[in-house]
Design an enzyme around this catalytic site. Structure first.
Site, short mmCIF file in Angstrom:
data_model
loop_
_atom_site.label_atom_id
_atom_site.label_comp_id
_atom_site.label_asym_id
_atom_site.label_seq_id
_atom_site.Cartn_x
_atom_site.Cartn_y
_atom_site.Cartn_z
CD GLN A 1 -2.96 -1.09 2.28
OE1 GLN A 1 -2.75 -1.82 3.24
NE2 GLN A 1 -3.98 -0.27 2.23
CG HIS B 1 -1.02 -5.93 5.42
ND1 HIS B 1 -1.15 -5.17 6.57
CD2 HIS B 1 -2.15 -5.68 4.70
CE1 HIS B 1 -2.28 -4.48 6.53
NE2 HIS B 1 -2.90 -4.77 5.39
CG ASN C 1 -3.31 -7.00 8.51
OD1 ASN C 1 -3.34 -6.38 9.56
ND2 ASN C 1 -4.14 -6.71 7.52
CD GLU C 2 -7.66 -6.16 8.42
OE1 GLU C 2 -8.08 -6.21 7.24
OE2 GLU C 2 -7.70 -5.12 9.11
CD GLU D 1 -4.97 -2.31 9.72
OE1 GLU D 1 -6.06 -1.99 9.15
OE2 GLU D 1 -4.13 -3.06 9.21
CD1 TRP E 1 -5.82 2.44 7.31
CD2 TRP E 1 -4.06 1.15 7.80
NE1 TRP E 1 -5.30 2.00 6.13
CE2 TRP E 1 -4.22 1.20 6.40
CE3 TRP E 1 -3.02 0.41 8.33
CZ2 TRP E 1 -3.37 0.52 5.53
CZ3 TRP E 1 -2.19 -0.27 7.47
CH2 TRP E 1 -2.37 -0.20 6.09
CD GLU F 1 -6.85 2.24 2.60
OE1 GLU F 1 -7.31 1.09 2.75
OE2 GLU F 1 -6.04 2.75 3.40
CD1 TRP F 2 -6.35 -2.80 1.05
CD2 TRP F 2 -4.92 -3.89 -0.27
NE1 TRP F 2 -5.27 -3.18 1.83
CE2 TRP F 2 -4.38 -3.84 1.05
CE3 TRP F 2 -4.19 -4.52 -1.27
CZ2 TRP F 2 -3.16 -4.42 1.37
CZ3 TRP F 2 -2.96 -5.10 -0.96
CH2 TRP F 2 -2.46 -5.04 0.35
CG PHE G 1 -8.68 4.64 5.67
CD1 PHE G 1 -9.38 4.27 6.80
CD2 PHE G 1 -9.19 4.29 4.43
CE1 PHE G 1 -10.57 3.57 6.70
CE2 PHE G 1 -10.38 3.59 4.32
CZ PHE G 1 -11.07 3.23 5.47
#
Length: 669
Positions: free
Chosen positions: A202, A304, A349-350, A563, A613, A620-621, A629
């Site tokens: 990112q 990530h 991550n996530e 985050e 974050w 942002e993807w 953000f």
């Protein structure tokens, strides 16, 4: 000859068993031979991780030879071979003995470094160079004007002046604001760590530089038209790969205590496995050392979302258990390289998000026979094995820092007081946070409603695997942005569960950000940017959320909000810099969120840290650069940074309520 087939087999879609037999047979022919290098060029033993059906381990290290010196593109790179011997086995990893702080002994061999060409190594392994991977699967990429590391310069004093509301100036005078007093019962405890976060793809840019191999996201944003809102990519992003010193200096100047960033797996292992790219390791050496130089603690995430493309195209990435061995080798290299310089490690991550990113778009990656509905859960299964074994590895190496993984999700509130809505809420917990938190913090296995679903196709965890997974996280690290209401499907939960074509299957819980009509039908809080429809400001539910985490999963090491942040509505459309940096809703979000954490702490919840974050506006993807953000503004043409009001609000919470002082660190001219 076998090296060419190693590339061809996955492309032809040969099954894992066929891959294994083919590779095993070919290696029997190839091992002990030397691939051709230039006349007079020395050859050195390297290794390649693959599947060997004759081995009792799922993974074995296959020896190959490659030349140590060959120039590619005018440069010679330094590579680190993985040691010859048995790779970590599946399902349970037996920790290696520790030879020293920088060398791990595995089956009698230790990690070492050799000099050679990345292209030569790749050609000897799979018949394709890293550049070939880019050309075949991604295509041309954009490059930044700045392509060497930039030294930090002092942040101008004027930039460090807080906005009105936190600070008022000697001139002009006359502003009047109501007196606000601090709450004497609130306090962040000593040792509470706080900071800002980012992720490699990112922010870094420089996607092809210094030997990085492509990731799945390079393909998604380059090749899949419309996957990103504006067909934007991470080619340049914030160019933090070269501007990291200034970015770290900027947060240090405000007294930020922690910078949490991720390492790009495909920088370290351009193919996801095989040779190690020393240039990438040296780069992250300096990122970590720069943090320490400026009094900022580095927190590192191993993964990530930017999965090395070659692993996806070889065996399906996280859909195949071979990912466990490859991830473990990656973790081993990173842990042994940076060791105790890093006080906090996060393995992944996530996983709820990146596993639900499966199935990937058709016709761009290796095909799989796994049904699309099942793919997220195969991914999750392998993530739990990979995470837990990496955790055990890190502990066996004697790392002093905590090791955890980051889960995500919002607080789940029943829309009404009906039993059906209560069941919908529990199903939502089981299919989201419980998916990874129950195995890790409770019993090594899936929660009830999820277990009912996956037992039809996933293998059961063995008792040994359960023991490895359970207790494999030192802190409950949660990315907690928002909250929302849950309610039963209109057709009822039972009807949904029995109908695999139901749009809410298999979770069978509906969601809304709006209170019930009987409660006025109001939003749970202000909506974020339309490109982040999942996000509303719901900070008044944060204390209840933190209580729920503590009461349900009982993490011994406490809870960290790893985050949280807010996409200011329509910020990307604004053209006046002062309008952008005066981010009113995001500022109130941070103020209210920090107060919510303080409330929870005062009520006995063990919250140990938090990360905002994000450090800067970034990619942002699939939303590209259209959803913002960052608590710093970025001009993506000039790469100028500027603090936003929200950044000062965030830091001010620790000036008001921190036990530990906020200590800025400045670049000396």
């Amino acid at each position: 000859m076998w090296v060419s087939l190693l590339y061809i087999l996955p492309i032809l879609g040969i099954s894992s068993a066929q891959d294994s037999m083919s590779l095993s047979t070919l290696v029997g022919t190839a091992s002990g031979t030397t691939t051709g290098g230039a006349a007079g060029t020395p050859s050195t033993l390297m290794t390649f991780i693959s599947v060997d059906p004759s081995s009792t381990a799922m993974f074995s290290i296959l020896p190959i030879y490659t030349t140590t010196t060959q120039t590619s593109g005018g440069s010679t790179r330094t590579l680190t071979p993985i040691a010859t011997g048995s790779a970590p086995s599946v399902p349970i990893y037996t920790p290696p003995s520790v030879a020293s702080s920088t060398s791990v002994t595995t089956s009698g061999s230790s990690l070492s470094t050799l000099t050679g060409s990345a292209t030569a190594a790749a050609s000897s392994t799979i018949g394709l160079s890293v550049d070939d991977l880019w050309d075949l699967f991604v295509g041309p990429v954009s490059t930044a004007a700045v392509n060497t590391t930039v030294s930090a310069t002092p942040v101008p004093t004027a930039e460090l002046i807080p906005p009105p509301g936190i600070y008022y100036y000697s001139f002009p005078t006359g502003q009047q604001i109501p007196a606000m007093s601090t709450n004497s019962s609130w306090k962040f405890p000593a040792g509470f760590w706080w900071g800002v976060a980012s992720a490699s793809y990112q922010v870094e840019g420089a996607v092809k530089d210094e030997g990085r191999g492509p990731s799945i996201w390079d393909v998604l944003l380059h090749r899949v038209v419309g996957y990103s809102v504006a067909n934007q990519t991470g080619d340049i992003a914030n160019n933090q790969y070269y501007l990291y010193k200034q970015d770290i200096a900027r947060i240090a100047a405000l007294g930020v205590k922690t910078y949490s960033f991720s390492i790009s797996w495909s920088r370290i292992f351009p193919y996801g496995s095989g040779y190690v790219n020393e240039q990438a390791l040296a780069h992250y050496d300096d990122v970590i050392d720069t943090c320490i130089e400026y009094g900022v603690e580095p927190s590192v995430t191993l993964y990530h979302w930017d999965l090395p493309l070659w692993l996806q195209n070889t065996y399906g990435g996280w859909l195949d258990e071979r990912i466990v061995g490859d991830f473990l080798r990656y973790a081993q290299v990173v842990f042994t390289r940076y060791g105790n310089k890093v006080p906090r490690w996060f393995t992944v991550n996530e996983p709820i998000v990146f596993c639900n990113n499966y199935p990937l778009p058709d016709n761009y990656f290796k095909n799989t026979s796994i049904p699309k509905k099942q793919q997220p859960y195969w991914c999750g299964h392998h993530v739990l094995l990979a995470h837990s074994q990496a955790y055990r590895l890190g502990k066996s190496l004697g790392l002093n820092g905590t090791i955890s993984f980051k889960t995500n999700g919002g607080y789940k509130i029943p829309l009404t007081n009906s039993s059906a809505d209560a069941t919908a809420v529990q199903r939502a917990w089981d299919f989201n946070e419980g998916w990874f938190a129950n195995p890790t913090f409770i019993n090594g296995d899936y929660p009830t409603y999820l277990k009912d679903y996956v037992s039809g196709f996933l293998p059961d965890f063995t008792q040994e695997q359960k023991n490895s997974i359970n207790g494999s996280s030192d802190v409950y690290a949660h990315d907690a942005y928002t909250s929302q209401f849950y309610f039963a499907p209109d057709s009822g939960i039972d009807a949904c569960v029995q109908n695999s074509s139901h749009p809410l299957y298999p979770v069978c819980a509906n969601t809304t950000y709006t209170y019930a009509a009987s409660s006025g039908g109001w939003n749970i809080g202000p909506a974020a940017d339309p490109l982040s429809p999942w996000l509303h400001k719901a900070t008044d539910w944060v204390p209840a959320f933190l209580h729920y985490i503590q009461d349900t999963w009982r993490p011994v090491g406490g809870i960290a909000v790893t985050e949280f942040g807010f996409a200011e509505p329509f910020e990307a459309l604004k053209t006046i810099k002062a309008d952008i940096t005066t981010d009113a809703i995001r500022t109130s979000y941070y103020r209210d969120y920090m107060q919510a954490i303080l409330m929870a702490i005062s009520e006995g919840v063990n919250v140990v840290g938090c990360l905002a974050w994000s450090i800067v506006d970034n990619l942002e993807w699939s939303s590209g650069y259209q959803a913002r953000f960052g608590i710093q503004y970025v001009n993506f043409t000039t790469q100028e940074r500027a603090y936003k009001s929200s950044f000062f609000e965030y830091v001010n919470a620790f000036k008001l309520y921190g036990t530990d002082p906020v200590v800025p660190h400045y670049v000396t001219a």
